[in-house]
Design an enzyme around this catalytic site. Structure first.
Site, PDB file in Angstrom:
ATOM      1  CB  SER A   1      -0.972  -0.038   1.183  1.00 34.78           C
ATOM      2  OG  SER A   1      -2.006   0.896   1.035  1.00 34.78           O
ATOM      3  CG  MET A   2       2.218   5.397   2.401  1.00 37.13           C
ATOM      4  SD  MET A   2       2.005   6.332   3.940  1.00 37.13           S
ATOM      5  CE  MET A   2       3.131   5.428   5.018  1.00 37.13           C
TER       6      MET A   2
END
Length: 269
Positions: A109-110
Site C-alpha cells: 500500500s503506502m
C-alpha cells in the site's frame, strides 16, 4: 497481519530485534552470510512488526530488513512525517547503508509508494537500482484518486478501515488503542493522498505488482499502469482477496517473493 497481531508482536520483538545501529531499520532474525537482502516498507498506519511473519518465514535464506517509520511503536515519541517525499528522503539515507549487495524492495500500500520514491533516490545518488520492486496493493504512481480520508473525523477514518477489512473489529472498538492509532493513520493517509509523482517518473528496477482481486483501492488497470514507471519488465500477479489479501495468502505471496528474488532457500511456516 491485522492491527491486533501487530500489537501482540510489539512486546515480543525487543529481544529478537537487531536494531542495526539505526532507529529506522529492524532485523527480526539473522540470515546466512551473503543472503539476498529484502527491505520491507509498511502501509499507512502500519509498523515494522507487520512484517514479522515474513521475516520468520524467509530467514535465514533471505536477509529481511524492515523500515520503521517515525511515530510508531518504540519511535512513537518522534514527530510523524506527513508527506512521502520527506519520508523517502530520510529513509533513503538509512536504506542506502545496506546496499553493499543487491537490494530487493517490498512495499504494501503506502509502502509501495515509499519504496518507489526511494528507488528513484538510488538513481539520483548514482547507486545501482534495486534488483526488484514488489509493489503490493497500490495503484501506479501516476494513477491518482480524489481521496480525502485524512480530512474525515475519527468515525470517518474508522469507516475506511472497516472498508479495507484489515483491522479486527475488537481493535476498532477499543478506545485506548484507537486514540493512539488514529493520529498515525490520519498522518499517513495525508501523506499518500497528497502524493503526486513527477511526470514520467521511472525506475530501472523490474517491478512485480501484487494485488487482490477485490481490492477497493486498486483496480487491475491501475495495477498494470506500473509498467509506465519502469524501464525494465513489469508483471502483475492477482490474488484472491481485498486490500489485505496477503494476510490470508501469505504462502502464495512468499512464493512470489522467493521466485522474484530467485532464492532457493526453503520457506518456514
Amino acid at each position: 497481519m491485522t492491527t491486533q497481531q501487530q500489537l501482540a508482536h510489539t512486546q515480543a520483538q525487543g529481544a529478537d530485534t537487531d536494531l542495526l545501529e539505526s532507529d529506522w531499520i529492524r532485523r527480526y532474525h539473522p540470515a546466512v552470510a551473503g543472503a539476498p537482502r529484502l527491505i520491507c516498507f509498511p502501509h499507512a498506519g502500519g509498523s515494522a512488526s507487520f512484517y514479522f511473519p515474513v521475516a520468520k518465514a524467509l530467514t535465514p535464506g533471505i536477509d529481511v530488513l524492515v523500515v520503521q517509520y517515525p511515530g510508531r511503536q518504540e519511535r512513537r515519541r518522534e514527530p510523524l512525517i506527513d508527506n512521502v517525499p520527506e519520508l523517502a528522503d530520510l529513509a533513503f539515507e538509512e536504506v542506502r547503508q545496506y546496499a553493499d549487495r543487491p537490494l530487493y524492495f517490498f512495499g504494501h500500500s503506502m509502502g509501495a509508494t515509499v519504496a518507489f520514491e526511494i528507488a528513484r533516490r538510488f538513481a539520483g545518488a548514482g547507486l545501482p537500482a534495486p534488483a526488484r520492486l514488489f509493489a503490493s496493493a497500490r495503484r501506479a504512481p501516476s494513477r491518482t484518486r480524489a481521496d480525502r480520508v485524512h480530512t474525515r473525523d475519527d468515525e470517518g477514518v474508522i469507516r475506511e478501515l472497516r472498508r479495507l477489512s484489515g483491522t479486527d473489529d475488537r481493535v476498532l472498538g477499543n478506545e485506548e488503542i484507537m486514540r493512539l492509532a488514529l493520529p498515525v493513520l490520519r498522518n499517513d493517509y495525508k501523506a499518500v493522498e497528497t502524493y503526486r509523482a513527477d511526470p514520467g517518473a521511472r525506475i530501472d528496477s523490474p517491478v512485480t505488482v501484487l494485488t487482490g482481486d477485490s481490492d477497493p483501492n486498486t483496480t487491475l488497470d491501475e495495477a498494470r499502469a506500473w509498467s509506465a514507471h519502469t524501464t525494465a519488465a513489469c508483471d502483475v500477479q492477482v490474488f484472491a482477496g481485498g486490500h489485505f489479501y496477503l494476510v490470508d495468502r501469505q504462502r502464495e505471496v512468499l512464493d512470489a517473493i522467493t521466485t522474484g528474488i530467485g532464492a532457493r532457500a526453503g520457506i518456514r511456516g
